[in-house]
Write a protein that holds these residues in place. Structure first.
Motif, PDB file in Angstrom:
ATOM      1  N   PHE A  29       0.784  -1.266  -0.022  1.00 28.68           N
ATOM      2  CA  PHE A  29      -0.179  -0.154   0.124  1.00 28.68           C
ATOM      3  C   PHE A  29       0.789   1.220   0.084  1.00 28.68           C
ATOM      4  O   PHE A  29       0.574   2.278  -0.726  1.00 28.68           O
ATOM      5  N   SER A  30       1.935   1.451   0.822  1.00 31.72           N
ATOM      6  CA  SER A  30       2.533   2.688   0.925  1.00 31.72           C
ATOM      7  C   SER A  30       3.455   2.961  -0.113  1.00 31.72           C
ATOM      8  O   SER A  30       3.782   4.112  -0.297  1.00 31.72           O
ATOM      9  N   ILE A  31       3.686   2.211  -1.416  1.00 30.72           N
ATOM     10  CA  ILE A  31       4.284   2.642  -2.322  1.00 30.72           C
ATOM     11  C   ILE A  31       3.559   3.003  -3.419  1.00 30.72           C
ATOM     12  O   ILE A  31       3.886   3.283  -4.774  1.00 30.72           O
ATOM     13  N   ASN A  32       2.210   2.783  -3.383  1.00 33.77           N
ATOM     14  CA  ASN A  32       1.294   3.047  -4.495  1.00 33.77           C
ATOM     15  C   ASN A  32       0.394   4.335  -4.301  1.00 33.77           C
ATOM     16  O   ASN A  32       0.126   4.657  -3.193  1.00 33.77           O
ATOM     17  N   ALA A  33       0.160   4.929  -5.613  1.00 35.94           N
ATOM     18  CA  ALA A  33      -0.739   6.074  -5.464  1.00 35.94           C
ATOM     19  C   ALA A  33      -2.014   5.473  -5.268  1.00 35.94           C
ATOM     20  O   ALA A  33      -2.559   4.404  -5.415  1.00 35.94           O
ATOM     21  N   MET A  34      -3.068   6.089  -4.673  1.00 35.02           N
ATOM     22  CA  MET A  34      -4.184   6.162  -4.308  1.00 35.02           C
ATOM     23  C   MET A  34      -5.385   6.942  -4.818  1.00 35.02           C
ATOM     24  O   MET A  34      -4.770   8.152  -4.916  1.00 35.02           O
ATOM     25  N   GLY A  35      -6.462   6.739  -4.998  1.00 30.61           N
ATOM     26  CA  GLY A  35      -7.522   7.715  -5.323  1.00 30.61           C
ATOM     27  C   GLY A  35      -8.870   7.447  -5.386  1.00 30.61           C
ATOM     28  O   GLY A  35      -9.144   6.402  -4.634  1.00 30.61           O
ATOM     29  N   TRP A  36      -9.619   8.378  -5.397  1.00 31.17           N
ATOM     30  CA  TRP A  36     -11.262   8.249  -5.270  1.00 31.17           C
ATOM     31  C   TRP A  36     -11.850   8.682  -6.623  1.00 31.17           C
ATOM     32  O   TRP A  36     -11.419   9.695  -6.991  1.00 31.17           O
ATOM     33  N   HIS A  37     -12.647   7.924  -7.077  1.00 33.25           N
ATOM     34  CA  HIS A  37     -13.525   8.240  -8.494  1.00 33.25           C
ATOM     35  C   HIS A  37     -14.846   8.128  -7.891  1.00 33.25           C
ATOM     36  O   HIS A  37     -15.261   7.775  -6.693  1.00 33.25           O
ATOM     37  N   ARG A  38     -15.735   8.784  -8.699  1.00 35.56           N
ATOM     38  CA  ARG A  38     -17.272   8.544  -8.571  1.00 35.56           C
ATOM     39  C   ARG A  38     -17.690   8.586  -9.969  1.00 35.56           C
ATOM     40  O   ARG A  38     -17.385   8.921 -10.896  1.00 35.56           O
ATOM     41  N   GLN A  39     -19.062   7.961  -9.743  1.00 32.63           N
ATOM     42  CA  GLN A  39     -19.724   7.675 -11.223  1.00 32.63           C
ATOM     43  C   GLN A  39     -21.217   8.048 -10.682  1.00 32.63           C
ATOM     44  O   GLN A  39     -21.874   7.248  -9.724  1.00 32.63           O
ATOM     45  N   ALA A  49      -9.962  12.616  -6.729  1.00 31.43           N
ATOM     46  CA  ALA A  49      -8.844  13.005  -6.122  1.00 31.43           C
ATOM     47  C   ALA A  49      -8.041  11.833  -6.261  1.00 31.43           C
ATOM     48  O   ALA A  49      -8.211  10.853  -6.057  1.00 31.43           O
ATOM     49  N   GLY A  50      -6.663  12.296  -6.175  1.00 32.57           N
ATOM     50  CA  GLY A  50      -5.556  11.220  -5.904  1.00 32.57           C
ATOM     51  C   GLY A  50      -4.401  11.800  -5.015  1.00 32.57           C
ATOM     52  O   GLY A  50      -4.246  12.947  -4.799  1.00 32.57           O
ATOM     53  N   ILE A  51      -3.673  10.493  -4.566  1.00 33.19           N
ATOM     54  CA  ILE A  51      -2.599  10.928  -3.830  1.00 33.19           C
ATOM     55  C   ILE A  51      -1.674  10.134  -4.051  1.00 33.19           C
ATOM     56  O   ILE A  51      -1.691   8.744  -3.915  1.00 33.19           O
ATOM     57  N   SER A  52      -0.298  10.730  -4.016  1.00 30.34           N
ATOM     58  CA  SER A  52       0.889   9.714  -4.418  1.00 30.34           C
ATOM     59  C   SER A  52       1.470   9.138  -3.251  1.00 30.34           C
ATOM     60  O   SER A  52       0.933   9.602  -2.080  1.00 30.34           O
ATOM     61  N   SER A  53       2.378   8.204  -3.430  1.00 25.19           N
ATOM     62  CA  SER A  53       3.149   7.643  -2.378  1.00 25.19           C
ATOM     63  C   SER A  53       3.910   8.775  -1.342  1.00 25.19           C
ATOM     64  O   SER A  53       3.943   8.415  -0.358  1.00 25.19           O
ATOM     65  N   GLY A  54       4.128   9.880  -1.952  1.00 33.05           N
ATOM     66  CA  GLY A  54       4.929  10.894  -1.460  1.00 33.05           C
ATOM     67  C   GLY A  54       3.948  12.070  -0.958  1.00 33.05           C
ATOM     68  O   GLY A  54       4.351  13.074  -0.497  1.00 33.05           O
ATOM     69  N   ARG A  55       2.433  11.620  -0.955  1.00 37.26           N
ATOM     70  CA  ARG A  55       1.581  12.595  -0.535  1.00 37.26           C
ATOM     71  C   ARG A  55       1.268  13.790  -1.510  1.00 37.26           C
ATOM     72  O   ARG A  55       0.594  14.746  -0.669  1.00 37.26           O
ATOM     73  N   SER A  56       1.729  13.924  -2.845  1.00 36.67           N
ATOM     74  CA  SER A  56       1.135  14.969  -3.544  1.00 36.67           C
ATOM     75  C   SER A  56      -0.236  14.752  -3.924  1.00 36.67           C
ATOM     76  O   SER A  56      -0.692  13.364  -3.902  1.00 36.67           O
ATOM     77  N   THR A  57      -0.819  15.679  -4.039  1.00 36.50           N
ATOM     78  CA  THR A  57      -2.447  15.262  -4.347  1.00 36.50           C
ATOM     79  C   THR A  57      -2.887  15.860  -5.612  1.00 36.50           C
ATOM     80  O   THR A  57      -2.200  16.843  -6.125  1.00 36.50           O
ATOM     81  N   TYR A  58      -4.037  15.553  -5.998  1.00 38.92           N
ATOM     82  CA  TYR A  58      -4.740  15.958  -7.144  1.00 38.92           C
ATOM     83  C   TYR A  58      -5.862  15.958  -6.896  1.00 38.92           C
ATOM     84  O   TYR A  58      -6.402  15.239  -6.335  1.00 38.92           O
ATOM     85  N   TYR A  59      -6.698  17.235  -7.383  1.00 39.16           N
ATOM     86  CA  TYR A  59      -8.114  17.315  -7.084  1.00 39.16           C
ATOM     87  C   TYR A  59      -8.888  17.715  -8.544  1.00 39.16           C
ATOM     88  O   TYR A  59      -8.385  18.561  -9.285  1.00 39.16           O
ATOM     89  N   ALA A  60      -9.986  17.133  -8.824  1.00 42.05           N
ATOM     90  CA  ALA A  60     -10.637  17.649  -9.998  1.00 42.05           C
ATOM     91  C   ALA A  60     -11.071  19.050  -9.636  1.00 42.05           C
ATOM     92  O   ALA A  60     -11.602  19.331  -8.440  1.00 42.05           O
ATOM     93  N   ASP A  61     -11.335  19.675 -10.787  1.00 43.22           N
ATOM     94  CA  ASP A  61     -11.744  21.181 -10.500  1.00 43.22           C
ATOM     95  C   ASP A  61     -13.258  21.197  -9.687  1.00 43.22           C
ATOM     96  O   ASP A  61     -13.184  22.024  -8.869  1.00 43.22           O
ATOM     97  N   ALA A  62     -14.012  20.306 -10.157  1.00 41.55           N
ATOM     98  CA  ALA A  62     -15.379  20.465  -9.398  1.00 41.55           C
ATOM     99  C   ALA A  62     -15.323  20.262  -7.731  1.00 41.55           C
ATOM    100  O   ALA A  62     -16.306  20.759  -7.105  1.00 41.55           O
ATOM    101  N   VAL A  63     -14.357  19.760  -7.243  1.00 42.64           N
ATOM    102  CA  VAL A  63     -14.068  19.350  -5.938  1.00 42.64           C
ATOM    103  C   VAL A  63     -12.980  20.377  -5.229  1.00 42.64           C
ATOM    104  O   VAL A  63     -12.807  20.284  -3.850  1.00 42.64           O
ATOM    105  N   LYS A  64     -12.118  21.065  -5.949  1.00 42.97           N
ATOM    106  CA  LYS A  64     -11.060  21.705  -5.230  1.00 42.97           C
ATOM    107  C   LYS A  64     -11.605  22.727  -4.280  1.00 42.97           C
ATOM    108  O   LYS A  64     -12.580  23.467  -4.477  1.00 42.97           O
ATOM    109  N   GLY A  65     -10.891  22.966  -3.095  1.00 42.46           N
ATOM    110  CA  GLY A  65     -11.516  23.687  -1.872  1.00 42.46           C
ATOM    111  C   GLY A  65     -12.382  23.086  -1.128  1.00 42.46           C
ATOM    112  O   GLY A  65     -12.777  23.884  -0.075  1.00 42.46           O
ATOM    113  N   ARG A  66     -12.956  22.080  -1.597  1.00 40.45           N
ATOM    114  CA  ARG A  66     -14.090  21.402  -0.714  1.00 40.45           C
ATOM    115  C   ARG A  66     -13.670  20.053  -0.333  1.00 40.45           C
ATOM    116  O   ARG A  66     -14.180  19.491   0.774  1.00 40.45           O
ATOM    117  N   PHE A  67     -13.105  19.227  -1.137  1.00 42.60           N
ATOM    118  CA  PHE A  67     -12.730  17.803  -0.674  1.00 42.60           C
ATOM    119  C   PHE A  67     -11.064  17.919  -0.525  1.00 42.60           C
ATOM    120  O   PHE A  67     -10.273  18.509  -0.831  1.00 42.60           O
TER     121      PHE A  67
END
Length: 120
Positions: A29-39, A49-67
């Motif tokens: 688990f610790s060496i893999n990126a993880m994410g949340w999708h929705r449908q 949203a996604g989070i790398s093993s180094g804890r860098s993050t990504y957010y879709a524009d629709a949820v930035k600032g809220r999630f």
């Protein structure tokens, strides 16, 4: 095969908050990126949203600032804190595991999904 189990979905009023959690089995688990999708009904599954093993993050524009996505490698969990929820956030939310250490790599595991419903 890593197994992912989500929890924390439910029904909430617009403006409310929910916290989703995903527990992962397996020692990689610790060496893999993880994410949340929705449908949402009638729509394609999308990366929220996604989070790398180094804890860098990504957010879709629709949820930035809220999630906010976070991970606890010691507990093999990844969480998604969702604030200021909107009716358009209504969807089934899926936790996923990536093969590599960023969210641009191949998805190798999916959770079973948890329903989030936001009423207006």
């Amino acid at each position: 095969q890593v197994q992912l189990v989500e929890s924390g979905g439910g029904l909430v009023q617009a403006g409310g908050s929910l916290r989703l959690s995903c527990a992962a089995s397996g020692s990689i688990f610790s060496i893999n990126a993880m994410g949340w999708h929705r449908q949402a009904p009638g729509k394609q599954r999308e990366l929220v949203a996604g989070i790398s093993s180094g804890r860098s993050t990504y957010y879709a524009d629709a949820v930035k600032g809220r999630f906010t996505i976070s991970r606890d490698n010691a507990k093999n969990t990844v969480s998604l804190q969702m604030n200021s929820l909107k009716p358009e956030d209504t969807a089934v939310y899926y936790c996923n595991l990536y093969r590599g250490n960023t969210w641009n790599s191949l998805i190798t595991s999916w959770g079973q999904g948890t329903q989030v419903t936001v009423s207006s």
